[in-house]
Design an enzyme around this catalytic site. Structure first.
Site: not given
Ligand code: FPP
Length: 265
Positions: A36-37, A83-85
């Site tokens: 995350d982050g 939920e990411n969709w």
């Molecule tokens: C959450 O951070 C992260 C994700 C939803 C995606 C995680 C994916 C990767 C690290 C890369 C892809 C992986 C592979 C295997 C290719 P956020 O976007 O919610 O961060 P925020 O909370 O700072 O907005």
């Protein structure tokens, strides 16, 4: 180095300003990581969120190397939740593209590190090109034994439990089993990866302190460790700090410690 083996390395902990004797660390067999982050990392640099995800994907390579160094056998990373969709189409698209690119581009590096790749999640509901990437990566890495990287993609702990329940309900309907025969062990056998041990430790960087539908069943007794560092910056020092904290934890699984048992004898 594998769990329990002596290490010749001595790392320097930035935070506590002291050197760490790696051979004193308790090494989890299975580590879960909520990556995350990425978005905040990008925002700080006035970059698009997709650049944060790219930096996050790069850091996954670093994590694999670092976990390999410590002899961790299974690492599950939360890469895309059910939920990411709900994120904007452009971000979902960027994450899917990154996923395809990652397993095509970095396979030689994963091979070099002896890393087997597996996926957990509702893979059958993903677009067919993504399912093919998963199949190829799993088939092509089956023989590797140093470490298993499990990528949670289109994963939701609640969905996993619902799907396991559906499989069991079908077996009951077919008369294969009786509902009163269902035990926790049998239930666990119907989860996505029944042969993988439960995670001992789950790490979440970025300052959030929740597990967000990650390994809900499997993580029931996992130790949790949180860090303020954003995922793309999460390196060896942070992993070592997590292992130092894990080493100090007293895992009782609802029972008593060895010392407490002795006191009662
Ligand atoms: C959450 O951070 C992260 C994700 C939803 C995606 C995680 C994916 C990767 C690290 C890369 C892809 C992986 C592979 C295997 C290719 P956020 O976007 O919610 O961060 P925020 O909370 O700072 O907005």
């Amino acid at each position: 180095m594998s769990a329990g083996e002596e290490s010749k390395f001595s790392l320097f902990s930035k935070k506590k300003n002291q050197s760490i004797d790696e051979s004193s660390l308790k090494i989890p067999v299975h580590l879960g990581v909520i990556m995350d982050g990425n978005g905040r990392w990008a925002k700080k640099r006035m970059l698009p969120r997709s650049a944060g995800h790219r930096a996050g994907a790069d850091n996954l390579k670093t994590l694999c190397k670092n976990c390999g160094h410590y002899g961790i056998k299974y690492v599950t990373v939360y890469a895309f939740s059910t939920e990411n969709w709900s994120r904007p189409d452009s971000e979902v698209h960027a994450l899917m593209e990154l996923f395809v690119e990652y397993f095509e581009k970095y396979d030689p590096e994963l091979e070099q590190e002896g890393i087997r790749v597996r996926f957990t999640g509702d893979i059958a509901s993903l677009p067919t090109n993504i399912q093919e990437v998963c199949k190829r990566a799993e088939e092509g890495s089956k023989h590797r034994t140093r470490m298993t990287l499990i990528v949670a993609f289109n994963y939701g702990g609640r969905r996993e439990i619902v799907q396991a329940t559906q499989k069991l309900a079908e077996r009951v309907a077919k008369g294969e089993i009786r509902s009163d025969e269902i035990t926790e062990e049998m239930f666990a056998q119907h989860l996505y990866l029944p042969d993988v041990p439960d995670p001992d430790l789950i790490i979440r960087p970025s300052g959030e302190e929740r597990t967000s539908n990650f390994l809900v069943w499997e993580g029931a007794y996992s130790e949790l460790w949180f860090s303020d560092v954003l995922w793309p910056d999460f390196g060896m020092n942070e992993l070592t700090e997590a292992l130092v904290a894990f080493t100090k934890r007293d895992r009782r699984f609802g029972g008593l410690t060895k010392e407490e048992k002795k006191d009662r004898e």
